[in-house]
Motif scaffolding. Structure first.
Motif, PDB file in Angstrom:
ATOM      1  N   PRO A   1       0.828  -1.201   0.000  1.00 58.74           N
ATOM      2  CA  PRO A   1       0.000   0.000   0.000  1.00 58.74           C
ATOM      3  C   PRO A   1       0.870   1.262   0.000  1.00 58.74           C
ATOM      4  CG  PRO A   1      -0.909  -1.604   1.516  1.00 58.74           C
ATOM      5  CD  PRO A   1       0.430  -2.137   1.068  1.00 58.74           C
ATOM      6  N   GLY A   2       0.575   2.173  -0.914  1.00 60.19           N
ATOM      7  CA  GLY A   2       1.350   3.400  -1.061  1.00 60.19           C
ATOM      8  C   GLY A   2       2.607   3.243  -1.902  1.00 60.19           C
ATOM      9  N   GLY A   3       2.970   2.007  -2.241  1.00 56.87           N
ATOM     10  CA  GLY A   3       4.162   1.756  -3.049  1.00 56.87           C
ATOM     11  C   GLY A   3       3.901   2.023  -4.521  1.00 56.87           C
ATOM     12  N   ARG A   4       4.986   2.052  -5.284  1.00 52.85           N
ATOM     13  CA  ARG A   4       4.812   2.312  -6.718  1.00 52.85           C
ATOM     14  C   ARG A   4       6.021   1.863  -7.525  1.00 52.85           C
ATOM     15  NH1 ARG A   4       5.492   7.291  -4.308  1.00 52.85           N
ATOM     16  NH2 ARG A   4       7.306   8.477  -4.961  1.00 52.85           N
ATOM     17  N   ILE A   5       5.754   1.650  -8.784  1.00 53.85           N
ATOM     18  CA  ILE A   5       6.802   1.464  -9.779  1.00 53.85           C
ATOM     19  C   ILE A   5       6.899   2.812 -10.480  1.00 53.85           C
ATOM     20  CG2 ILE A   5       7.488   0.267 -11.878  1.00 53.85           C
ATOM     21  CD1 ILE A   5       5.883  -2.159 -10.894  1.00 53.85           C
ATOM     22  N   MET A   6       8.057   3.447 -10.347  1.00 46.91           N
ATOM     23  CA  MET A   6       8.253   4.783 -10.907  1.00 46.91           C
ATOM     24  C   MET A   6       8.160   4.735 -12.438  1.00 46.91           C
ATOM     25  SD  MET A   6       8.688   6.504  -8.143  1.00 46.91           S
ATOM     26  CE  MET A   6       9.375   8.061  -8.635  1.00 46.91           C
ATOM     27  N   LEU A   7       7.868   5.888 -13.027  1.00 49.61           N
ATOM     28  CA  LEU A   7       7.783   5.975 -14.483  1.00 49.61           C
ATOM     29  C   LEU A   7       9.108   5.548 -15.118  1.00 49.61           C
ATOM     30  CD1 LEU A   7       5.864   9.349 -14.901  1.00 49.61           C
ATOM     31  CD2 LEU A   7       4.967   7.033 -15.222  1.00 49.61           C
ATOM     32  N   HIS A   8       9.007   4.685 -16.106  1.00 51.71           N
ATOM     33  CA  HIS A   8      10.170   4.177 -16.830  1.00 51.71           C
ATOM     34  C   HIS A   8       9.689   3.606 -18.154  1.00 51.71           C
ATOM     35  CE1 HIS A   8       8.475   0.560 -15.049  1.00 51.71           C
ATOM     36  NE2 HIS A   8       9.203  -0.166 -15.909  1.00 51.71           N
ATOM     37  N   ALA A   9      10.613   3.274 -19.028  1.00 54.08           N
ATOM     38  CA  ALA A   9      10.255   2.685 -20.329  1.00 54.08           C
ATOM     39  C   ALA A   9      11.238   1.564 -20.653  1.00 54.08           C
ATOM     40  CB  ALA A   9      10.285   3.742 -21.420  1.00 54.08           C
ATOM     41  N   HIS A  10      10.735   0.552 -21.325  1.00 54.71           N
ATOM     42  CA  HIS A  10      11.555  -0.546 -21.861  1.00 54.71           C
ATOM     43  C   HIS A  10      10.725  -1.247 -22.915  1.00 54.71           C
ATOM     44  CE1 HIS A  10       9.377  -3.264 -19.137  1.00 54.71           C
ATOM     45  NE2 HIS A  10       9.704  -2.468 -18.148  1.00 54.71           N
ATOM     46  N   GLY A  11      10.965  -2.515 -23.157  1.00 52.40           N
ATOM     47  CA  GLY A  11      10.207  -3.242 -24.168  1.00 52.40           C
ATOM     48  C   GLY A  11       8.736  -3.361 -23.812  1.00 52.40           C
ATOM     49  N   ALA A  12       7.984  -3.968 -24.700  1.00 54.59           N
ATOM     50  CA  ALA A  12       6.552  -4.171 -24.475  1.00 54.59           C
ATOM     51  C   ALA A  12       6.329  -5.010 -23.223  1.00 54.59           C
ATOM     52  CB  ALA A  12       5.931  -4.861 -25.693  1.00 54.59           C
ATOM     53  N   GLU A  13       5.145  -4.839 -22.625  1.00 51.16           N
ATOM     54  CA  GLU A  13       4.837  -5.578 -21.404  1.00 51.16           C
ATOM     55  C   GLU A  13       3.322  -5.701 -21.272  1.00 51.16           C
ATOM     56  OE1 GLU A  13       6.817  -5.684 -16.991  1.00 51.16           O
ATOM     57  OE2 GLU A  13       6.839  -3.804 -18.082  1.00 51.16           O
ATOM     58  N   VAL A  14       2.883  -6.826 -20.732  1.00 51.51           N
ATOM     59  CA  VAL A  14       1.469  -7.042 -20.456  1.00 51.51           C
ATOM     60  C   VAL A  14       1.341  -7.326 -18.968  1.00 51.51           C
ATOM     61  CG1 VAL A  14      -0.564  -8.455 -20.918  1.00 51.51           C
ATOM     62  CG2 VAL A  14       1.057  -7.981 -22.766  1.00 51.51           C
ATOM     63  N   PHE A  15       0.413  -6.632 -18.316  1.00 52.36           N
ATOM     64  CA  PHE A  15       0.152  -6.835 -16.898  1.00 52.36           C
ATOM     65  C   PHE A  15      -1.242  -7.406 -16.728  1.00 52.36           C
ATOM     66  CE2 PHE A  15       3.353  -3.542 -16.797  1.00 52.36           C
ATOM     67  CZ  PHE A  15       4.135  -3.871 -15.701  1.00 52.36           C
ATOM     68  N   PHE A  16      -1.388  -8.274 -15.742  1.00 55.57           N
ATOM     69  CA  PHE A  16      -2.698  -8.791 -15.353  1.00 55.57           C
ATOM     70  C   PHE A  16      -2.823  -8.568 -13.858  1.00 55.57           C
ATOM     71  CE2 PHE A  16      -5.769 -12.021 -14.073  1.00 55.57           C
ATOM     72  CZ  PHE A  16      -6.791 -11.749 -14.970  1.00 55.57           C
ATOM     73  N   VAL A  17      -3.883  -7.882 -13.435  1.00 57.91           N
ATOM     74  CA  VAL A  17      -4.090  -7.576 -12.023  1.00 57.91           C
ATOM     75  C   VAL A  17      -4.712  -8.795 -11.341  1.00 57.91           C
ATOM     76  CG1 VAL A  17      -5.158  -6.017 -10.356  1.00 57.91           C
ATOM     77  CG2 VAL A  17      -4.451  -5.138 -12.608  1.00 57.91           C
ATOM     78  N   LEU A  18      -4.004  -9.334 -10.351  1.00 58.37           N
ATOM     79  CA  LEU A  18      -4.473 -10.497  -9.610  1.00 58.37           C
ATOM     80  C   LEU A  18      -5.259 -10.097  -8.368  1.00 58.37           C
ATOM     81  CD1 LEU A  18      -1.140 -12.516  -9.819  1.00 58.37           C
ATOM     82  CD2 LEU A  18      -3.191 -12.866 -11.208  1.00 58.37           C
ATOM     83  N   GLU A  19      -4.722  -9.130  -7.610  1.00 56.31           N
ATOM     84  CA  GLU A  19      -5.347  -8.677  -6.357  1.00 56.31           C
ATOM     85  C   GLU A  19      -5.031  -7.209  -6.141  1.00 56.31           C
ATOM     86  OE1 GLU A  19      -4.448 -11.007  -2.808  1.00 56.31           O
ATOM     87  OE2 GLU A  19      -3.755 -12.627  -4.111  1.00 56.31           O
ATOM     88  N   GLY A  20      -5.912  -6.528  -5.408  1.00 50.75           N
ATOM     89  CA  GLY A  20      -5.665  -5.148  -5.017  1.00 50.75           C
ATOM     90  C   GLY A  20      -6.202  -4.146  -6.014  1.00 50.75           C
TER      91      GLY A  20
END
Length: 128
Positions: free
Chosen positions: A45-64
């Motif tokens: 809670p309150g954490g984050r992945i800071m703005l950045h760029a790299h190759g393509a990526e797919v995310f799937f939200v499991l919880e939260g």
């Protein structure tokens, strides 16, 4: 056949410089997937992945729940959501909830990994 369980305590948690209150488990690269990488990501809670760029990526939200940014667009995310980040686009995510935000991240090969897996596949077809 290879089966990996993300809750296996033998798989170490990793961190990264552009992750705040975030950890991940690298689920490995399987040769049969042509270099596709998978990560189990947990953001406190309150954490984050800071703005950045790299190759393509797919995310799937499991919880939260959280807030995802791609370039100049932001959207709230919930369990069951799928987010596609095109190659080279700036991305980031923040946990906006009171519980951990858990994501599955799938990264197709890019850069030298992309070239390696395609050359490898071509050579395998030629040697058959």
């Amino acid at each position: 056949m290879e089966i990996i369980n993300v809750f296996d305590t033998r798989i170490p948690w990793g961190t990264s410089a552009h992750h705040i209150a975030t950890r991940f488990k690298d689920l490995g690269v399987e040769g049969a997937t042509n270099g596709v990488k998978m990560l189990f990501v947990e953001i406190a809670p309150g954490g984050r992945i800071m703005l950045h760029a790299h190759g393509a990526e797919v995310f799937f939200v499991l919880e939260g729940q959280g807030r995802f940014t791609i370039e100049h667009e932001e959207a709230d995310i919930l369990p069951g959501d799928r987010i596609i980040v095109p190659r080279g686009h700036i991305q980031g995510v923040t946990n906006t909830g009171d519980a951990p935000l858990r994501l599955l991240a799938v990264q197709p090969p890019s850069g030298w990994r992309f070239l390696f897996w395609h050359v490898r596949a071509l050579l395998r077809r030629l040697w058959r």
